[in-house]
Design a protein around this motif. Structure first.
Motif, PDB file in Angstrom:
ATOM      1  N   SER A   1       2.794   2.921  -3.212  1.00  0.00           N
ATOM      2  CA  SER A   1       2.142   3.784  -4.209  1.00  0.00           C
ATOM      3  C   SER A   1       2.317   5.273  -3.909  1.00  0.00           C
ATOM      4  O   SER A   1       2.140   6.111  -4.792  1.00  0.00           O
ATOM      5  CB  SER A   1       0.646   3.460  -4.272  1.00  0.00           C
TER       6      SER A   1
ATOM      7  N   SER B   1      -6.211   8.421  -9.195  1.00  0.00           N
ATOM      8  CA  SER B   1      -7.137   7.323  -8.856  1.00  0.00           C
ATOM      9  C   SER B   1      -6.649   5.993  -9.424  1.00  0.00           C
ATOM     10  O   SER B   1      -6.810   4.930  -8.800  1.00  0.00           O
ATOM     11  CB  SER B   1      -8.534   7.633  -9.406  1.00  0.00           C
ATOM     12  N   LEU B   2      -6.051   6.013 -10.628  1.00  0.00           N
ATOM     13  CA  LEU B   2      -5.523   4.794 -11.233  1.00  0.00           C
ATOM     14  C   LEU B   2      -4.420   4.190 -10.374  1.00  0.00           C
ATOM     15  O   LEU B   2      -4.375   2.963 -10.141  1.00  0.00           O
ATOM     16  CB  LEU B   2      -4.993   5.102 -12.630  1.00  0.00           C
TER      17      LEU B   2
ATOM     18  N   ARG C   1      -6.458  11.394  -2.552  1.00  0.00           N
ATOM     19  CA  ARG C   1      -7.265  11.736  -3.730  1.00  0.00           C
ATOM     20  C   ARG C   1      -7.860  13.143  -3.557  1.00  0.00           C
ATOM     21  O   ARG C   1      -7.900  13.933  -4.498  1.00  0.00           O
ATOM     22  CB  ARG C   1      -8.372  10.706  -3.923  1.00  0.00           C
TER      23      ARG C   1
ATOM     24  N   THR D   1       0.833  -1.216   0.000  1.00  0.00           N
ATOM     25  CA  THR D   1       0.000   0.000   0.000  1.00  0.00           C
ATOM     26  C   THR D   1       0.864   1.260   0.000  1.00  0.00           C
ATOM     27  O   THR D   1       0.632   2.201  -0.760  1.00  0.00           O
ATOM     28  CB  THR D   1      -0.928   0.016   1.224  1.00  0.00           C
TER      29      THR D   1
ATOM     30  N   ILE E   1      -4.668  -0.958  -4.475  1.00  0.00           N
ATOM     31  CA  ILE E   1      -5.712  -1.745  -3.801  1.00  0.00           C
ATOM     32  C   ILE E   1      -5.866  -3.118  -4.466  1.00  0.00           C
ATOM     33  O   ILE E   1      -6.096  -4.133  -3.801  1.00  0.00           O
ATOM     34  CB  ILE E   1      -7.048  -0.974  -3.800  1.00  0.00           C
ATOM     35  N   GLY E   2      -5.708  -3.174  -5.795  1.00  0.00           N
ATOM     36  CA  GLY E   2      -5.771  -4.451  -6.504  1.00  0.00           C
ATOM     37  C   GLY E   2      -4.692  -5.411  -6.034  1.00  0.00           C
ATOM     38  O   GLY E   2      -4.957  -6.609  -5.810  1.00  0.00           O
TER      39      GLY E   2
ATOM     40  N   GLU F   1      -8.201   8.102   0.192  1.00  0.00           N
ATOM     41  CA  GLU F   1      -9.238   9.123  -0.024  1.00  0.00           C
ATOM     42  C   GLU F   1      -8.717  10.538   0.239  1.00  0.00           C
ATOM     43  O   GLU F   1      -8.916  11.432  -0.583  1.00  0.00           O
ATOM     44  CB  GLU F   1     -10.469   8.834   0.832  1.00  0.00           C
TER      45      GLU F   1
ATOM     46  N   ASN G   1      -8.586   2.497   1.494  1.00  0.00           N
ATOM     47  CA  ASN G   1      -9.470   3.568   0.993  1.00  0.00           C
ATOM     48  C   ASN G   1      -9.406   4.795   1.880  1.00  0.00           C
ATOM     49  O   ASN G   1      -9.442   5.924   1.403  1.00  0.00           O
ATOM     50  CB  ASN G   1     -10.910   3.050   0.908  1.00  0.00           C
TER      51      ASN G   1
ATOM     52  N   SER H   1      -6.038   2.654  -7.362  1.00  0.00           N
ATOM     53  CA  SER H   1      -6.765   1.415  -7.699  1.00  0.00           C
ATOM     54  C   SER H   1      -5.808   0.244  -7.906  1.00  0.00           C
ATOM     55  O   SER H   1      -6.093  -0.890  -7.482  1.00  0.00           O
ATOM     56  CB  SER H   1      -7.602   1.630  -8.964  1.00  0.00           C
TER      57      SER H   1
END
Length: 610
Positions: free
Chosen positions: A180, A262-263, A305, A177, A269-270, A302, A298, A266
């Motif tokens: 990123s 956001s990409l 983001r 996590t 998180i994937g 968040e 998230n 994501s």
């Protein structure tokens, strides 16, 4: 501000000292700001606690299929939601309080600053730009300071607490996590300059639009007479089109920034789902812990983001802050020294008890002055005016007449040489000391919003109603005032727009007389008054100017025949001086000007009769 100065904002880098100026005002409301940040952080901790509660619910009694701890779970959730509601209420109240008071304080400081600026500042700064800075730009920066504290407090706490919690629960998933975050930082840096560039450009065009509105309204009559409607419309459409393009480019870059961020989130998180799913199947991780990681992921991403949106807003606010701070930190070309201020006070706290009385001797000693570099208006100009002397300044437009009286009033400072009042350099006295003893009647007088009585009383605020009316009677204004429906209580309108030009001039003359000044300046003061009113004023002036130093700028030479001394000014020099009789007898420059004007007036009268 000129267009060149506005464009300079395009090339400025983000300066931390810009925000230091604004945060000095916010420091007065530290308690409110601490409550906003603290409330945001508390909200972040509650969100983290909610994730722990969900993990406990899944692993503690949902997976085993028991409801033994359900009542405790419900009670804790209700209590946490109650605390969250109270926290949000506290945040909203304090953010609103902070925004309202911060905006008011900065605007007051900016308005106070503008009161102290010299005329040269307003020569270079368009009114529309100032209005835009003190309204739109001011609102933007106070809004972001007041309300982003919520997102910052919650976001910082959410990120820090989430990272700590994730590493405590599962080190490997936490690393996936956290990996990123550097990518998000690189994306933010990449988009920073582009967003700031177009936001600055947008603020520039916004200022131009405000200026266009101001100029369009103020010059409505001129626009009609010159039939400039279509041209004005084209100019305005060009500016609004430029602003639309700059705003759309900034929005487009922000729009690209958000999905890219956001990409990255994501994908992270994937990876967590893939690795966590394998661990759940291998009994290395519980379902509750995997759910916890997804929720926490998230929760951490968040605010990151959201920071993308905050970042875009900050870029826009940075451009706005630069413009506001430019006003707050502007320096006047004319300032009183600390020693002078200590003795005589300033414009807001005058030490009148230390003011020497003004007699009215005025002397220019080798004064040089220019409005623009290398374009001198006065060069080594010298002039001695005795107290009580009535001086008339005549000559061609642009010769330097207004410059001379503007220097006497200390609206501008000499570039070289000295200006003495009663034998003392004006720089050794405060500006207010001199300007409190001035009476100035302009060719285009300005009245303030309010009644006629209030406008006249501005000459001396402690004047009685009787003294106000006596001043009006002296200049022949009382008669027309009493014919108005509300008399002296009649509203003058913004800038005096409810009065005719002649009426405004009479009122401004009464205001100057009420001030009982030692130095009088009359700049074409009777140019917009009918002949009958002019005769009344001329009679009053002869009495009022006795024992007062006065400077009269006149194009209509018949109005200065009684002056003690007439100076013919040309190209910043006195080419002739003397009384009317002396100058007419010498048949020089003044004689030519007078005779040409006399012939023109006689021709105009003959045409009027025919």
């Amino acid at each position: 501000m000129s267009m060149i100065d506005e464009k300079d904002f395009q090339n400025k880098k983000i300066r931390p000292d810009t925000w230091k100026v604004i945060f000095k005002f916010a420091a007065n409301y530290k308690k409110s700001y601490v409550k906003v940040l603290g409330g945001g952080m508390l909200a972040g901790l509650i969100d983290l606690a909610m994730s722990f509660m969900t993990m406990w619910a899944i692993d503690g009694f949902m997976a085993p299929g028991t409801t033994r701890h359900l009542p405790v779970f419900i009670a804790v959730i209700v209590a946490m939601q109650a605390v969250l509601c109270l926290t949000v209420l506290m945040i909203v109240r304090n953010s609103g309080y902070l925004e309202a008071n911060l905006c008011a304080d900065v605007r007051r400081a900016a308005f106070r600053k503008l009161q102290t600026m010299s005329f040269s500042y307003f020569d270079k700064t368009a009114v529309g730009y100032l209005i835009s800075r003190l309204t739109n730009d001011m609102s933007r920066i106070t809004e972001i300071i007041s309300w982003t504290g919520i997102d910052l407090g919650w976001g910082v706490m959410a990120i820090i607490s989430s990272l700590i919690a994730m590493f405590a629960v599962n080190f490997k998933l936490a690393l996936i996590t956290a990996a990123s975050v550097p990518f998000l930082a690189l994306v933010s840096i990449f988009f920073q300059k582009k967003i700031l560039r177009y936001q600055r450009e947008s603020r520039k065009y916004n200022s131009m639009i405000t200026s266009g509105f101001n100029e369009g309204i103020a010059s409505a009559q001129t626009t009609k007479t010159l039939v400039r409607e279509e041209l004005n419309n084209e100019d305005f459409f060009t500016v609004t089109g430029n602003m639309k393009r700059a705003t759309m480019r900034a929005a487009m870059i922000s729009a690209v920034y958000l999905p890219v961020a956001s990409l990255i989130i994501s994908v992270a998180i994937g990876f967590v789902l893939v690795k966590g799913g394998h661990d759940v199947l291998g009994s290395l991780l519980t379902v509750g812990q995997l759910n916890f990681f997804i929720n926490i992921g998230n929760m951490m991403f968040e605010p990151i983001r959201n920071f993308a949106g905050i970042f875009a807003e900050f870029q826009s606010s940075q451009a706005a802050a630069e413009r506001v701070v430019d006003v707050l930190t502007a320096t006047s070309d004319i300032t009183d020294t600390p020693e002078v201020t200590a003795k005589y006070g300033d414009s807001f706290k005058p030490a009148r008890e230390n003011w020497e009385p003004i007699t009215g001797d005025v002397e220019f000693k080798n004064v040089s002055f220019c409005y623009k570099e290398n374009e001198p208006v006065l060069k080594n100009f010298s002039l001695k005016v005795n107290a009580g002397e009535n001086i008339a300044l005549v000559g061609a437009t642009g010769g330097g007449k207004s410059t001379i009286v503007n220097l006497v009033c200390r609206f501008y400072e000499p570039n070289a040489g000295e200006l003495l009042i009663d034998g003392v350099n004006v720089q050794e006295r405060s500006q207010l000391w001199l300007q409190s003893s001035l009476g100035y009647v302009l060719q285009t007088p300005h009245l303030f919003s309010g009644t006629i009585r209030e406008n006249i009383r501005y000459g001396r605020l402690d004047a009685t109603d009787g003294e106000v009316e006596e001043a009006a009677k002296t200049v022949g204004a009382h008669e027309f005032i009493m014919k108005l429906e509300k008399g002296y209580e009649t509203e003058a309108g913004e800038g005096g727009n409810l009065m005719s030009t002649g009426q405004k001039q009479l009122i401004s003359f009464a205001r100057a007389i009420l001030a009982d000044p030692r130095i009088f300046v009359l700049d074409e003061a009777t140019s917009s008054i009918d002949t009958e009113s002019e005769m009344k004023i001329e009679t009053a002036v002869e009495t009022l100017l006795k024992n007062r130093t006065s400077f009269i700028i006149a194009h209509r030479l018949s109005t200065v025949r009684n002056a003690d001394r007439i100076l013919v000014i040309d190209d910043g020099e006195v080419v002739e001086q003397g009384s009317h009789k002396q100058l007419m007898k010498s048949k020089g420059r003044y004689f030519e000007l007078y005779m040409n004007q006399f012939k023109s007036e006689q021709s105009a009268k003959s045409l009027a009769v025919t």
